[in-house]
Motif scaffolding. Structure first.
Motif, short mmCIF file in Angstrom:
data_model
loop_
_atom_site.label_atom_id
_atom_site.label_comp_id
_atom_site.label_asym_id
_atom_site.label_seq_id
_atom_site.Cartn_x
_atom_site.Cartn_y
_atom_site.Cartn_z
N ALA A 133 0.83 -1.22 0.00
CA ALA A 133 0.00 0.00 0.00
C ALA A 133 0.86 1.27 0.00
N PRO A 134 1.62 1.50 -1.10
CA PRO A 134 2.36 2.77 -1.19
C PRO A 134 1.39 3.95 -1.24
N ILE A 135 1.70 5.00 -0.46
CA ILE A 135 0.83 6.18 -0.38
C ILE A 135 1.69 7.43 -0.26
N GLY A 136 1.25 8.49 -0.93
CA GLY A 136 1.99 9.76 -0.81
C GLY A 136 2.13 10.45 -2.17
N PRO A 137 3.02 11.41 -2.36
CA PRO A 137 4.04 11.76 -1.38
C PRO A 137 3.51 12.59 -0.20
N TRP A 138 2.36 13.23 -0.37
CA TRP A 138 1.80 14.07 0.69
C TRP A 138 0.30 14.17 0.48
N VAL A 139 -0.39 14.81 1.42
CA VAL A 139 -1.83 15.02 1.29
C VAL A 139 -2.07 16.47 0.85
N ASP A 140 -2.78 16.65 -0.25
CA ASP A 140 -3.13 17.99 -0.70
C ASP A 140 -4.54 18.31 -0.20
N THR A 141 -4.68 19.41 0.54
CA THR A 141 -5.96 19.72 1.17
C THR A 141 -6.81 20.68 0.34
N GLU A 142 -6.29 21.15 -0.79
CA GLU A 142 -7.01 22.18 -1.56
C GLU A 142 -7.56 21.65 -2.88
N LEU A 143 -7.18 20.42 -3.24
CA LEU A 143 -7.45 19.92 -4.59
C LEU A 143 -8.92 19.59 -4.81
N ASP A 144 -9.41 19.88 -6.02
CA ASP A 144 -10.74 19.41 -6.46
C ASP A 144 -10.52 18.08 -7.19
N PRO A 145 -11.10 16.98 -6.69
CA PRO A 145 -10.78 15.66 -7.26
C PRO A 145 -11.60 15.30 -8.50
N ALA A 146 -12.46 16.20 -8.98
CA ALA A 146 -13.47 15.81 -9.97
C ALA A 146 -12.90 15.37 -11.31
N LEU A 148 -9.09 14.97 -12.56
CA LEU A 148 -7.62 15.04 -12.53
C LEU A 148 -7.05 13.93 -13.41
N SER A 149 -5.97 14.21 -14.10
CA SER A 149 -5.35 13.13 -14.88
C SER A 149 -4.59 12.21 -13.92
N LEU A 150 -4.63 10.92 -14.24
CA LEU A 150 -3.95 9.90 -13.43
C LEU A 150 -3.10 9.08 -14.39
N ARG A 151 -1.82 8.95 -14.07
CA ARG A 151 -0.92 8.18 -14.93
C ARG A 151 -0.07 7.26 -14.08
N THR A 152 0.16 6.05 -14.59
CA THR A 152 1.10 5.14 -13.93
C THR A 152 2.19 4.77 -14.94
N ILE A 211 -0.53 11.95 -10.23
CA ILE A 211 -1.87 12.55 -10.34
C ILE A 211 -1.70 14.06 -10.44
N GLU A 212 -2.41 14.62 -11.39
CA GLU A 212 -2.38 16.06 -11.65
C GLU A 212 -2.63 16.84 -10.35
N GLY A 213 -1.74 17.74 -10.03
CA GLY A 213 -1.91 18.57 -8.83
C GLY A 213 -1.38 17.93 -7.56
N LEU A 214 -1.05 16.64 -7.63
CA LEU A 214 -0.59 15.93 -6.43
C LEU A 214 0.88 15.55 -6.50
N GLY A 215 1.40 15.40 -7.68
CA GLY A 215 2.79 14.98 -7.82
C GLY A 215 2.91 13.49 -8.05
N LYS A 216 4.11 12.97 -7.76
CA LYS A 216 4.44 11.59 -8.11
C LYS A 216 4.74 10.76 -6.87
N LEU A 217 4.21 9.55 -6.89
CA LEU A 217 4.52 8.55 -5.85
C LEU A 217 5.40 7.49 -6.53
N THR A 218 6.67 7.46 -6.15
CA THR A 218 7.64 6.56 -6.79
C THR A 218 8.07 5.47 -5.82
N ASN A 219 8.09 4.23 -6.28
CA ASN A 219 8.58 3.11 -5.47
C ASN A 219 9.32 2.13 -6.37
N HIS A 220 10.21 1.35 -5.78
CA HIS A 220 10.93 0.30 -6.50
C HIS A 220 10.56 -1.06 -5.93
#
Ligand code: MG
Length: 225
Positions: A133-146, A148-152, A211-220
């Motif tokens: 369950a990788p999660i992060g890098p941080w929590v954005d409290t201002e974002l509208d989730p309706a 957003l682009s999501l890429r893996t 995710i747009e506005g949230l940044g990148k969650l990177t793991n190996h």
């Protein structure tokens, strides 16, 4: 658990710090089959209510932490997802009031031992290994989730691309539905489901959920020792 608005005046360079998981939830509630193209690739039909399952908080890791490939699986997949972080105790919340109960949003990777999911017929073992369950890098409290682009990306190659506007059950639907079943506590995480394009990883791979506005969650991915 309580969330305070406290801010430190101290700042650090990213290269000098290690980001921990930004939240320690009592539970992680995941939506399954919440994008049509993902349901199609698993050859599963979409229900008229959300399909949900739990991941244990013991599976949490933060950005740049290793995903450990379990010995008893030979097919471990990435699933890039938008995650919701709950702000205050939520029980029977109606859709119209959901935003009052949400602290913010972050990136999530719902790592899945696909072979074990098929063998077991239910999903607990397949979804629950430590580091799944990788999660992060941080929590954005201002974002509208309706919308957003999501890429893996796997080793830099784009594998999943969608928008949160394609969710079958949107954030408001999920919080209403789940809080009608179980009380959600501050810090609890709802993973909203993955779009099409899931696929396997092997030790040595790098996986990035962006995710747009949230940044990148990177793991190996690393071998189990
Ligand atoms: Mg998932």
């Amino acid at each position: 658990l309580a969330f305070h608005g406290d801010r430190s005046e101290t700042s650090f360079d990213f290269k000098d710090i290690k980001l921990l998981p930004p939240v320690i939830p009592s539970k992680i509630v995941c939506a399954g089959l919440n994008y049509y193209d993902h349901a199609e690739e698993l050859k599963m039909s979409v229900s008229n209510e959300p399909v949900i399952f739990l991941k244990p908080s013991s599976a949490l890791i933060g950005a740049d932490d290793p995903i450990v490939y379990p010995k008893n699986s030979s097919r471990v997949d990435y699933e890039g997802e938008l995650a919701v972080v709950i702000k205050k105790k939520a029980r029977n919340v109606s859709r119209a009031l959901v935003s009052e109960y949400i602290l913010g949003y972050t990136c999530f990777n719902d790592i899945t031992a696909r072979d074990l999911q098929k063998i077991d017929g239910q999903w607990t073992r397949a979804k629950s290994f430590d580091t799944f369950a990788p999660i992060g890098p941080w929590v954005d409290t201002e974002l509208d989730p309706a919308d957003l682009s999501l890429r893996t990306y796997l080793n830099g190659e784009l594998k999943q691309i969608s928008r949160t506007s394609n969710l079958i059950f949107a954030v408001g639907d999920l919080v209403e539905f789940i809080s009608g079943i179980m009380t959600l506590f501050p810090g609890d995480v709802i993973a909203t489901g993955t779009p099409g394009g899931i696929g396997p990883m092997v030790p040595g791979d790098e996986v990035v959920v962006e995710i747009e506005g949230l940044g990148k969650l990177t793991n190996h991915v690393v071998k189990s020792i």
